[in-house]
Design an enzyme around this catalytic site. Sequence first.
Site, short mmCIF file in Angstrom:
data_model
loop_
_atom_site.label_atom_id
_atom_site.label_comp_id
_atom_site.label_asym_id
_atom_site.label_seq_id
_atom_site.Cartn_x
_atom_site.Cartn_y
_atom_site.Cartn_z
N CYS A 244 36.58 32.35 37.31
CA CYS A 244 35.92 33.60 36.92
C CYS A 244 36.37 34.00 35.52
O CYS A 244 37.27 33.39 34.95
CB CYS A 244 36.21 34.70 37.93
SG CYS A 244 37.96 35.11 38.02
N CYS B 269 40.06 34.61 35.01
CA CYS B 269 40.88 33.40 35.03
C CYS B 269 40.81 32.70 33.67
O CYS B 269 41.81 32.23 33.15
CB CYS B 269 40.41 32.46 36.13
SG CYS B 269 40.10 33.27 37.68
#
Lengths: 82, 331
Positions: free
Chosen positions: A11, A14
């Site tokens: 995501c 991250c």
Amino acid sequence: MMRVRVLGGGCKKCEALLKATKEALANTGLKGEVEYITDFSEIASLGIMTTPALMLDDEIVSTGRVLKTSDIESLMLVHKDL
Amino acid sequence: MGTFIQNEILAMHWLNRLVASLLTMLGINVESRLGGSLQFFIYDVIKITILLCLLIFMISYIQSYFPPERSRKIMGRFHGVFANIMGALLGTVTPFCSCSSIPLFIGFTSAGLPLGVTFSFLISSPMVDLGSLILLMGIFGYRVAIVYVIMGLVIAVIGGTLIERLKLEDEVEDFIKNARAVEVKGVTLTKKDRLDYAFEQMTSTFKKVFPYILLGVGIGAIIHNWIPEDIIETILGNKNPFGVILATIVGVPMYADIFGSIPVAEALLSKGALLGTVLSFMMTVTTLSLPSLIMLRKAIKPKLLGIFIAICVVGIIIVGYLFNLLQPLLI
């Protein structure tokens, strides 16, 4: 040689942590390698339940946060001396 | 005193008066349609932004004490329906974004938590949080807020219990069942870490949600001043017995943060929509959304996903009708 692992499912958060970690490692000049682990079974098998997470060698130093580059640098420097 | 807190602190009526005086000073007539829309837009954006920043900061600070590792441990101590109740309650305080749902799922399952408890947690987590409680208080009053939270928890507990009873353990993807999670000592946080975390959460949530607030308030302003009351009454008010069902189904694929959906709800309500109809819409929009369902699909098989959606939709519809019945007592 420090084993640096960024864990997350890919995501936005991250990716942001991965970028900051790479910068931090370069800034400290420490020897090490950054791995990006996106496999959920592997993440869970390390005991992590909130992503993004950061591991330095075998120590989980942060979960569920996008750390600032400077914070990661200090974590790395502290970890190196252990 | 209660009404003072309600009107001036939570609902910030003073801000509305201030915006009106400033606009009047600029020569804008707030009694006109355009001026009225402008007043509503400015007041609502400022009010929701202030509430959002304060709330996210406070809530994130509290949440930093409830990482999933800890919630898992607490839930593990309870059995039967009490574990579901605990799961629903902890869902309201455990920080969790949809991209964490898979490791969280694995973590819960491999620790031996029943599937139903995990689902009680997953249902209550987006539907009811501390933020929605305070925000609803500011806009609909404390009675509505408290009943909303209780209803949300009830849906989560019943939904989780049902999933448990249906014995759907095989409907969890194999890689989740086979994953072995280890228990590790969580990261220890200092007070400064917690404050940093709360601040990060506040700024990142603000950045993420602000466009939705503008959009939500914009739609609210249009509804407020431009859409005739009888149209809303016909579709979402007393005249339409299917209003709740309509609002819920329309809301499933939509995603909005609770902060973005509240101004729309507020405007619809003031135009004669029924309370339950509006709240069903809000609950669906925040609980079920395409991105979170896609994420969840990776962890569970289509059948369980379907049951999960069905339980949420039916629960929300029932709550909607209940709110419509109770409306005279609540507002």
